[in-house]
Design a protein around this motif. Structure first.
Motif: not given
Length: 209
Positions: A35-42, A65-86
């Motif tokens: 988990n620490g290894w993944e968190l550092e990357l994220i 979520s209250t997991e340690v990953f939640a803060e960076p997952m929520n804060a960092i911008p997202k891009v989604v590859f999809s043919h669907r509309s927003l």
């Protein structure tokens, strides 16, 4: 130019999802070390990239979520590859996943919800979209899949680093990460790190020709 990093969990026999399409097996060998290894990357990412299925799973999980990953997952911008509309993509992602409804969960702020409800949606040809993202300023791009998207991204030859967490399980069947390649790709191992549960983290880079 920023790097494109593919982060995936993989079974010992090379599958990223099982024959039933599930990845619940990855949690059996996750521990504090992995988990620490993944968190550092994220935490060092400048952009989270994913397909539509992965997006919907994450958008109904991380804000609550209250997991340690939640803060960076929520804060960092997202891009989604999809043919669907927003509008289609974000339908029904305004509440927590069923697994979180009766569990202890965070109370997301308006900013956190907005970061998931208004991702950048890319629907053009995959190689061209990835090249444009890599040419933009900012920190590196971390791509999480889903499995089919990851296969197609591997095929483009645009991945700069493979962060692979290999779990001590053999699935026998499933979706392999590298089966879309038309010819072999030589990789260099930067490091391998083993954790107490038997999972092993690898960082590979394509060999320069």
């Amino acid at each position: 130019m920023r790097k494109l990093i593919l982060k995936m969990s993989m079974s010992l026999d090379g599958f990223v999802v099982g024959p039933d399409g599930k990845q619940d097996w990855i949690f059996r060998s996750s521990d504090k070390g992995s988990n620490g290894w993944e968190l550092e990357l994220i935490c060092h990412a400048g952009l989270h990239a994913m397909g539509s299925f992965t997006y919907r799973e994450m958008a109904t999980y991380w804000p609550w979520s209250t997991e340690v990953f939640a803060e960076p997952m929520n804060a960092i911008p997202k891009v989604v590859f999809s043919h669907r509309s927003l509008a289609e993509l974000t339908r029904d992602v305004d509440g927590p996943a069923p697994a979180l409804k009766d569990a202890r969960k965070a109370q997301p702020t308006a900013a956190v919800l907005e970061s998931w409800r208004n991702p950048r949606v890319l629907s053009g040809e995959l190689s061209a979209e990835l090249r444009r993202l890599k040419e933009e300023p900012g920190k590196d791009i971390v791509l999480y899949g889903g499995a089919s998207l990851a296969q197609n991204v591997v095929k483009t030859g645009l991945v700069d680093e493979y962060f692979i967490l290999t779990h001590p399980i053999a699935l026998g069947r499933g979706l392999p990460l590298f089966s879309s390649l038309e010819e072999p790709v030589d990789l260099e191992l930067d490091y391998a790190r083993a954790f107490e549960t038997g999972a092993v983290a690898h960082l590979y880079r394509p060999k320069k020709r």
